[in-house]
Design a protein around this motif. Structure first.
Motif, mmCIF file in Angstrom:
data_model
loop_
_atom_site.group_PDB
_atom_site.id
_atom_site.type_symbol
_atom_site.label_atom_id
_atom_site.label_comp_id
_atom_site.label_asym_id
_atom_site.label_seq_id
_atom_site.Cartn_x
_atom_site.Cartn_y
_atom_site.Cartn_z
ATOM 1 N N MET A 156 128.416 47.147 -5.093
ATOM 2 C CA MET A 156 129.378 46.732 -6.115
ATOM 3 C C MET A 156 128.976 47.250 -7.488
ATOM 4 S SD MET A 156 131.816 44.944 -4.670
ATOM 5 C CE MET A 156 132.489 43.717 -5.774
ATOM 6 N N ARG A 157 127.714 47.134 -7.820
ATOM 7 C CA ARG A 157 127.240 47.619 -9.124
ATOM 8 C C ARG A 157 127.379 49.134 -9.214
ATOM 9 N NH1 ARG A 157 123.972 45.698 -13.218
ATOM 10 N NH2 ARG A 157 123.975 47.241 -14.889
ATOM 11 N N GLN A 158 127.036 49.825 -8.144
ATOM 12 C CA GLN A 158 127.155 51.278 -8.140
ATOM 13 C C GLN A 158 128.611 51.715 -8.271
ATOM 14 O OE1 GLN A 158 125.391 53.119 -4.714
ATOM 15 N NE2 GLN A 158 125.895 55.193 -5.367
ATOM 16 N N GLU A 162 130.121 53.951 -11.386
ATOM 17 C CA GLU A 162 130.831 55.215 -11.194
ATOM 18 C C GLU A 162 132.216 55.174 -11.837
ATOM 19 O OE1 GLU A 162 129.726 58.038 -10.001
ATOM 20 O OE2 GLU A 162 127.754 57.137 -9.708
ATOM 21 N N LYS A 163 132.895 54.044 -11.733
ATOM 22 C CA LYS A 163 134.202 53.905 -12.374
ATOM 23 C C LYS A 163 134.072 53.991 -13.891
ATOM 24 C CE LYS A 163 136.679 51.175 -8.905
ATOM 25 N NZ LYS A 163 137.929 51.965 -8.919
ATOM 26 N N ALA A 168 136.540 54.848 -17.096
ATOM 27 C CA ALA A 168 136.695 53.750 -18.057
ATOM 28 C C ALA A 168 136.007 54.022 -19.387
ATOM 29 C CB ALA A 168 136.152 52.455 -17.449
ATOM 30 N N ARG A 169 134.847 54.684 -19.369
ATOM 31 C CA ARG A 169 134.103 54.874 -20.615
ATOM 32 C C ARG A 169 134.897 55.689 -21.625
ATOM 33 N NH1 ARG A 169 128.274 57.323 -19.937
ATOM 34 N NH2 ARG A 169 129.518 58.984 -18.976
ATOM 35 N N ARG A 170 135.455 56.805 -21.191
ATOM 36 C CA ARG A 170 136.226 57.652 -22.103
ATOM 37 C C ARG A 170 137.456 56.915 -22.624
ATOM 38 N NH1 ARG A 170 139.003 63.511 -20.564
ATOM 39 N NH2 ARG A 170 140.138 63.777 -22.532
#
Length: 266
Positions: A156-158, A162-163, A168-170
């Protein structure tokens, strides 16, 4: 549907599984019992061992030598054993379900390379649509400490990392910059705005205010255009569900509409 003082399934095989009676379970299977039979709630024997948090019994049933139980059956709430475990916050049996569903490619000492199926795990379905009943969506919406523990490590954390890195970051920083510029322009407009004669410009600050007002309107239109694009990509129903989950997103969109209407009134 998931708990009760007298709810341990409606069939003998489910009852035996709930209490971890392996011998009785084997006896029933040998005499024709079906572990995949669904009760009035749609729960199978695997659903029941998730509800009663019987991790070892779940493993035994899935790996049964004669009749392994199916792990992809959903109940009337459209929950598989995996998503049911995520909804109830059963983090121990949740990890066990993931491990049993994984495919191991190689192992060297305590290092393992495995693949995990994302069908009921990821928030994106096989067809690219949003899977609202996925384990990830359910865990994120969870409100207990057990749900937080399910996000601390492992698959779940991985998956979340990755998402975040790929999408999501950009988008987060883009929206953050837009919001900061928008708020700065609104602050300029509010600070310099007069109580009357809004269309009279006699000083340099009036030109600054007028320019800021135009930019605020353009930003509001741009925000609404982004919302329309989002509706086109995920569908109107998905957009409404996102708005329901994120009240701030709804307020942001409504604020843009109010700003445009307010400017037109003046």
């Amino acid at each position: 549907m998931f708990s009760g003082f007298a709810y341990d399934g409606e069939y003998p095989v489910s009852f035996a599984a709930c209490f971890g009676h392996v011998d009785i379970y084997d006896y029933l299977i040998d005499h024709g019992a079906d572990p995949d039979l669904q009760d009035s709630f749609g729960n199978t024997a695997l659903h029941m061992v998730v509800i009663t948090d019987q991790k070892d019994m779940y493993t035994y049933m899935v790996k049964h030598h004669r009749r392994p139980a199916k792990t992809d059956i959903t109940n009337k709430a459209n929950l598989s054993p995996l998503t049911l475990a995520s909804k109830l916050g059963r983090h121990v049996i949740f990890k066990e379900i993931l491990e049993l569903a994984s495919i191991e490619f190689w192992r060297y000492s305590n290092v393992t390379c495995s693949a995990y199926p994302l069908t009921n795990l990821d928030s994106i379905g096989p067809n690219g649509d949003t899977n609202w009943n996925s384990a990830l969506m359910i865990v994120i919406d969870g409100e207990t400490d057990e749900h937080l523990e399910m996000l601390e490590g492992g698959v779940m954390r991985q998956l979340l990392d990755e998402k975040w890195k790929t999408f999501a970051r950009r988008r987060f920083f883009e929206r953050l910059v837009i919001a900061l510029i928008h708020l700065a322009l609104i602050s300029v407009v509010v600070y310099l705005r007069k109580s009357k004669d809004l269309l009279v410009y006699t000083q340099a600050e009036d030109a600054v205010r007028f320019t800021a007002e135009i930019l605020v309107c353009l930003f509001c239109i741009g925000i609404l255009v982004m919302e329309v694009v989002e509706i086109g990509s995920q569908g109107f129903i998905g957009f409404l569900k996102n708005c329901e989950e994120s009240k701030q997103k709804t307020h942001w969109s409504m604020k843009s509409v109010v700003f445009i209407v307010e400017i037109q009134d003046h």
